[in-house]
Structure formats: structure tokens, C-alpha cells
Design an enzyme around this catalytic site. Structure first.
Site, PDB file in Angstrom:
ATOM      1  N   PRO A  18      -4.969  -5.871  21.487  1.00 18.83           N
ATOM      2  CA  PRO A  18      -6.033  -4.951  21.882  1.00 18.83           C
ATOM      3  C   PRO A  18      -7.373  -5.671  21.826  1.00 18.83           C
ATOM      4  O   PRO A  18      -7.660  -6.366  20.856  1.00 18.83           O
ATOM      5  CB  PRO A  18      -5.969  -3.843  20.819  1.00 18.83           C
ATOM      6  N   MET A  19      -8.174  -5.521  22.876  1.00 17.02           N
ATOM      7  CA  MET A  19      -9.508  -6.136  22.877  1.00 17.02           C
ATOM      8  C   MET A  19     -10.502  -5.165  23.516  1.00 17.02           C
ATOM      9  O   MET A  19     -10.400  -4.841  24.702  1.00 17.02           O
ATOM     10  CB  MET A  19      -9.494  -7.476  23.634  1.00 17.02           C
ATOM     11  N   CYS A 102     -10.413  -5.209  12.225  1.00 15.96           N
ATOM     12  CA  CYS A 102     -11.673  -5.519  12.924  1.00 15.96           C
ATOM     13  C   CYS A 102     -12.721  -6.051  11.942  1.00 15.96           C
ATOM     14  O   CYS A 102     -13.024  -5.417  10.930  1.00 15.96           O
ATOM     15  CB  CYS A 102     -12.195  -4.289  13.647  1.00 15.96           C
ATOM     16  N   ASN A 204      -0.212 -13.283  15.278  1.00 17.91           N
ATOM     17  CA  ASN A 204      -1.356 -13.296  16.202  1.00 17.91           C
ATOM     18  C   ASN A 204      -2.398 -14.323  15.755  1.00 17.91           C
ATOM     19  O   ASN A 204      -2.629 -14.501  14.568  1.00 17.91           O
ATOM     20  CB  ASN A 204      -1.960 -11.878  16.243  1.00 17.91           C
ATOM     21  N   GLY A 205      -2.995 -14.964  16.751  1.00 25.47           N
ATOM     22  CA  GLY A 205      -4.100 -15.878  16.464  1.00 25.47           C
ATOM     23  C   GLY A 205      -3.945 -17.215  17.153  1.00 25.47           C
ATOM     24  O   GLY A 205      -3.019 -17.969  16.846  1.00 25.47           O
ATOM     25  N   ARG A 229      -7.290 -13.588  23.366  1.00 29.82           N
ATOM     26  CA  ARG A 229      -8.214 -14.338  24.222  1.00 29.82           C
ATOM     27  C   ARG A 229      -7.505 -15.271  25.194  1.00 29.82           C
ATOM     28  O   ARG A 229      -7.996 -15.515  26.293  1.00 29.82           O
ATOM     29  CB  ARG A 229      -9.202 -15.116  23.338  1.00 29.82           C
TER      30      ARG A 229
END
Ligand SMILES: Cc1cc2nc3c(=O)[nH]c(=O)nc-3n(C[C@H](O)[C@H](O)[C@H](O)COP(=O)(O)O)c2cc1C
Length: 326
Positions: A18-19, A102, A204-205, A229
Site C-alpha cells: 500500500p502506498m 507508518c 517487505n523492503g 517503490r
């Protein structure tokens, strides 16, 4: 295969992270088309949902083609989070994801998002209430911890599983790292080594190309991989990662013709969903990533970033086709 509630997903499913201001329905549909298995809404503030803020309600809408689809909510109060989960439930997503990750000051500073990593008992209390409020599976997205001296993620994963959370996605950074430095997947790998953990663990990352997805799977044995990203301007990363993970085949990079074609589809979807004014504005953050590395592109990019006319932008797309793709 992994399971989230009744949802069954084959292989190592790939999640679009989600972004906020990026993963709207148009971009999610493009990522789905190019191999993302699961997509999630931009985060929706529980307080805004309760106050019927239209802009926040819009974030909960999705196309059936996006399924499996999760709605992500954030907040710091059990009552509001439960009410937000009930509102989200009406949209019939496949799962509700709670954002405990977040790092942004206006969120974390109020104890929402990763701010709650400083108060694990309250994090567990709110999450438990939400799990008990809704019939839809609840998942959690979080970080390793607050800072270098406070990384509760290993215990936290067990606690979340014990209260009925159905999957956990972990961004391998602490809050204090924000988006800087390198994501550290070692604790994510440790969670996978814990025999008590049976729920899916999504890593994630910094997955910016298919090789990184393969290496994350090989080294840390995660059940799913979440890409953020790395998908902006490169939604092909999903298909390429899938092909590498499943068949050990390396995909060629997309041609300029393919890049333009997907960018155009993305643009038209975005205009259809958001209308001319906002559609044009939202697409501006995607042009540079879609067309990166094109030589002598600066002038065209500036035109794309400054035009307020649909026809003009469509003509610029035609010019790109003529100049670069034929
Ligand atoms: C512009 C932007 C917006 C983001 N918005 C959200 C969000 O709404 N909810 C969330 O859980 N994470 C959000 N994130 C974090 C991403 O989901 C992801 O955890 C992070 O970018 C690390 O993954 P990556 O290295 O693949 O990008 C956002 C990240 C970026 C760059």
C-alpha cells in the site's frame, strides 16, 4: 500455497505494498494485470472514515478485478478502529489490514502507525478488538520496531498470531530509519524459523528487481513478498519476479513500446476514476519512473509534467511513440 482466512494463494504470492497517493485503483489494476497477486488500498484514517470524509471513503472503493483486495486502516483508538473496520467491511474486501508501520510524523507522532510500536499492550488490545469485530480476516503490516534499541517484532508476531491475526507483513526497517538505509530482513527470517508461527509472513523492503525477490525467498523463506517503490514505473517487476521464482527464467526488461503502452493504459484508467483534473495531477508522479533512462527525454518530460490538457498529453504520448518506439 498460503492461506489468509479462506483465501488461498499459490506459490509465493506477490503483494503490491500500500502506498498513499500511488496505489489507487488505476495503478493496482495495472499491477494486477502484470502479475501482482494481492493488492491493498492506500491507508484510510479510521477517524476520517467515521466522520464520513468523502476523500477517505473513496480509498475503500475497488474493482472486482483487483481481488484479492485488502483495505488498510490506521488509527490509535480501539473504538474508532472497530467502527472503521465495520465501515470497511461493507465494501466487501477480502481482508482488512491494520497499519502499525507508518513512520510519518503526523501519523506515528500521534501513536498511530509505527507509533504504536512503543506501546505493544495497546497495539495488541486494539488489534484484538478489530479481529473480534469483523468476520473478514484481519492482517497487520508493521516494521521491525521503533528504533535500533527497540525491535519487538519476533515476540509481536507470536502475539498477533495468538489473537487471531491471519497474516503479517513486515517492512525490514525501524521507525527511526524512515525509508533510509538498507532494509534488514534477518529478523523476518528469524520469525520464519520460529516453529510456533503458522500464519503467512510477508517480507517487505527494497525489492527493486526480480533478483532481489528470489534472493529474499531463498535466504529468508518468507511466504509472500511485498513490493512497493520497486513497482512504481516498473509494474513488470511482478511478472518478472514470478517467472524467476517459479521457473528460474530471467525476463528481458520491457521495451519502450511496452512502457508507453502501459503508461497510456494507466493514464486512461486514472482519468476515468479520478476525472480530468485530479487524474492529470496524479499521473505526474509516474512519468519519470515509467520513462527513466530515455535519452534526451527531459524536454518531453517537462511537457508531460506541465500540461493540463488531456488531448495535449495524448499527443505527447504519440510523439514518444514516434520518437522512441518505432
Ligand atoms: C509514497 C509512499 C507511500 C506509502 N504509503 C503507505 C501506506 O499508505 N500504508 C502502508 O502500510 N505503507 C505505506 N508505505 C510503505 C510501503 O508500503 C512499504 O512498506 C515501503 O515503501 C517499503 O517497501 P519498498 O522498499 O518495496 O518500497 C508507503 C511508502 C511510500 C514510498
Amino acid at each position: 500455497m498460503i492461506q489468509i482466512g479462506n483465501l488461498q494463494l499459490n506459490g509465493t504470492p506477490l503483494f503490491l505494498a500500500p502506498m498513499e497517493d500511488v496505489t489507487d485503483s488505476a495503478f493496482r489494476l495495472i499491477c494486477k494485470k502484470l502479475g501482482a497477486d494481492v493488492v491493498i488500498s492506500e491507508f484510510a484514517s479510521s477517524e476520517a472514515l467515521i466522520r464520513d470524509v468523502k476523500q477517505t471513503q473513496e480509498k475503500l472503493k475497488f474493482d472486482d478485478k483487483e481481488r484479492p483486495f485488502g483495505i488498510q486502516i490506521f488509527g490509535n483508538q480501539a473504538d474508532s478502529m472497530c467502527e472503521a473496520a465495520r465501515i470497511a467491511e461493507k465494501y466487501k474486501p477480502d481482508f482488512i489490514d491494520i497499519n502499525w508501520g507508518c513512520p510519518v510524523k503526523k501519523v506515528a507522532g500521534k501513536g498511530s502507525g509505527s507509533g504504536m510500536l512503543q506501546n505493544i499492550p495497546l497495539l495488541i488490545h486494539i488489534t484484538r478488538q478489530v479481529v473480534n469485530t469483523t468476520k473478514i480476516p484481519v492482517t497487520v503490516k508493521t516494521r521491525l520496531g521503533w528504533d535500533e534499541t527497540n525491535k519487538p517484532i519476533i515476540d509481536l508476531a507470536e502475539q498477533l498470531q495468538d489473537i487471531g491475526v491471519q497474516a503479517i507483513s513486515i517492512h525490514g526497517r525501524t521507525r527511526s530509519m524512515m525509508y533510509k538505509g538498507e532494509a534488514d530482513w534477518t529478523l523476518i527470517g528469524k520469525i520464519k524459523e520460529n516453529p510456533r508461527i503458522t500464519i503467512p509472513v510477508i517480507g517487505n523492503g527494497d525489492i527493486t528487481h526480480a533478483d532481489a525477490a528470489l534472493s529474499a525467498k531463498q535466504h529468508y523463506h518468507v511466504d509472500g513478498i511485498m513490493i512497493g517503490r520497486g513497482a512504481i514505473g516498473n509494474p513488470w517487476i511482478f511478472a518478472a519476479s514470478k517467472l524467476l521464482l517459479e521457473k528460474n527464467i530471467i525476463s528481458p526488461p520491457p521495451t519502450i513500446h511496452e512502457r508507453l503502452s502501459i503508461c497510456k493504459q494507466h493514464f486512461e484508467l486514472c482519468i476515468k476514476n479520478k476525472g480530468e483534473h485530479y487524474g492529470i495531477l496524479i499521473m505526474r508522479k509516474h512519468y519519470k519512473p515509467y520513462f527513466k533512462d530515455l535519452i534526451n527525454f527531459k524536454e518531453t518530460r517537462i511537457k508531460l509534467l506541465t500540461s493540463n490538457s488531456l488531448d495535449e498529453i495524448r499527443t505527447i504520448f504519440q510523439d514518444i511513440e514516434k520518437q522512441y518506439a518505432t
